[in-house]
Design an enzyme around this catalytic site. Sequence first.
Site, PDB file in Angstrom:
ATOM      1  CB  SER A 210      32.732 -15.423 121.846  1.00  0.00           C
ATOM      2  OG  SER A 210      33.831 -14.551 121.868  1.00  0.00           O
ATOM      3  CG  ASP A 236      35.432 -19.527 116.579  1.00  0.00           C
ATOM      4  OD1 ASP A 236      36.160 -20.452 116.185  1.00  0.00           O
ATOM      5  OD2 ASP A 236      35.547 -18.347 116.185  1.00  0.00           O
ATOM      6  CG  HIS A 367      34.020 -14.984 116.363  1.00  0.00           C
ATOM      7  ND1 HIS A 367      34.646 -15.934 117.139  1.00  0.00           N
ATOM      8  CD2 HIS A 367      33.437 -14.112 117.239  1.00  0.00           C
ATOM      9  CE1 HIS A 367      34.462 -15.653 118.424  1.00  0.00           C
ATOM     10  NE2 HIS A 367      33.738 -14.556 118.504  1.00  0.00           N
TER      11      HIS A 367
END
Length: 415
Positions: A210, A236, A367
């Site tokens: 992220s 991700d 996630h």
Amino acid sequence: MSDLQKAFVKAKLAKYPPDIPIFDETEEDATHRNGAILEEEGDEFDSSSTSSASSAGTVVPSPSRNLFAKPNSMLRQRTNSTESLTWRDFFSRELFIERDTDDLHIVYHAYITPPTDSGPLFVMHHGAGSSGLSFAACASEIRKILPEAGILSLDARHHGSTTLETKDGNPAQLDYRLETLSQDLLAVIRGTQTQMVWETLPDLVLVGHSLGGAVITDVARGGELGARVLAYAVLDVVEGSAMDALQSMDTYLSTRPTSFPSLSSAIEWHFRSRTIRNTTSARVSVPSLLREEETPSDTSRPWVWRTNLADTKPFWEDWFKGLSKKFLEAKGGKLLLLAGTDRLDKELMIAQMQGKYSLQVLPLAGHFLQEDQPAKTARFLVDFFKRNDRTPLVLPPKVGDIMASRAMEKGVVKK
């Protein structure tokens, strides 16, 4: 189980020997019991309603699974699944790296397992609100596959145990600019080299989840680590979908609990809300996200978040703007690991079809894919390293050279 179902089961079981137990439990008991079985069998499972393992109708009774365990036994299993794990189970030591800037004294905190022989060093950077222990379970899995590999996982500023103090004693101003976070990562890598007394840095594989993906991409593109960077992997996060997701961040933060009565309850919330879908990872990473207030406003819920994600809002766009272009421009092998292909934007779709980077997808992960499926994530990362390893190949000698050498030894060929 309804009375009709019970009657049907009893009629069927009447044909069997009398020592076979008969189901007599509430739906809630069945759910808890099945959850205990799944957690006992392993952390890597899909707890969604579509998973065959999560359906009580597909569990095969066997003595080894304790399907008919007594309630006290089940309660112990569930309690153990929310107990905290220590970082020592996943890393060999922790580092405290000091750095002075014009007005700040920073003590970076990181976890490390050093590489052995000529193994690579995987440098991990977590996402916003997480900590270095977000990669703990994945680090352990990497070492199982590639024992000579090293893992360095840091706590970003205002995260985990990294601390900042101004030289005049005032609270440090929040600075989450991408440039600042990139300089922090470089300082940790260089500081690690100094503390570990390495003459040169080992080969590096940068891995970021992220926000961390934006940071390691910025560092790779900056080129300050030179040829030491073999490759980098982004987990991700894609510019297009990240910018879209920012619109709903306020809604997510408003629905998230602001405090917890205990660390165990926080671990359980992360697992039951499917924020983290792996119990082992949740047990080691979640405690590092919280701190206990000395004088809590609510004494029944003294555990609060270390990092206030709402404070990072002014920097969200800075993190991800231009990420796709930088990802494709930086030197070194490139891996994009996603939880779903729907996250790809147009620029990355075209580049992927042109073979400019590697793409792997973990559709059963959320996630936090390095936490949800650490073993598969580790396998992808190790395979990615091996494809980009520059260690010189030692080729076998030619047949002619072998024959000539043997002839020389026997004195057939004169020198």
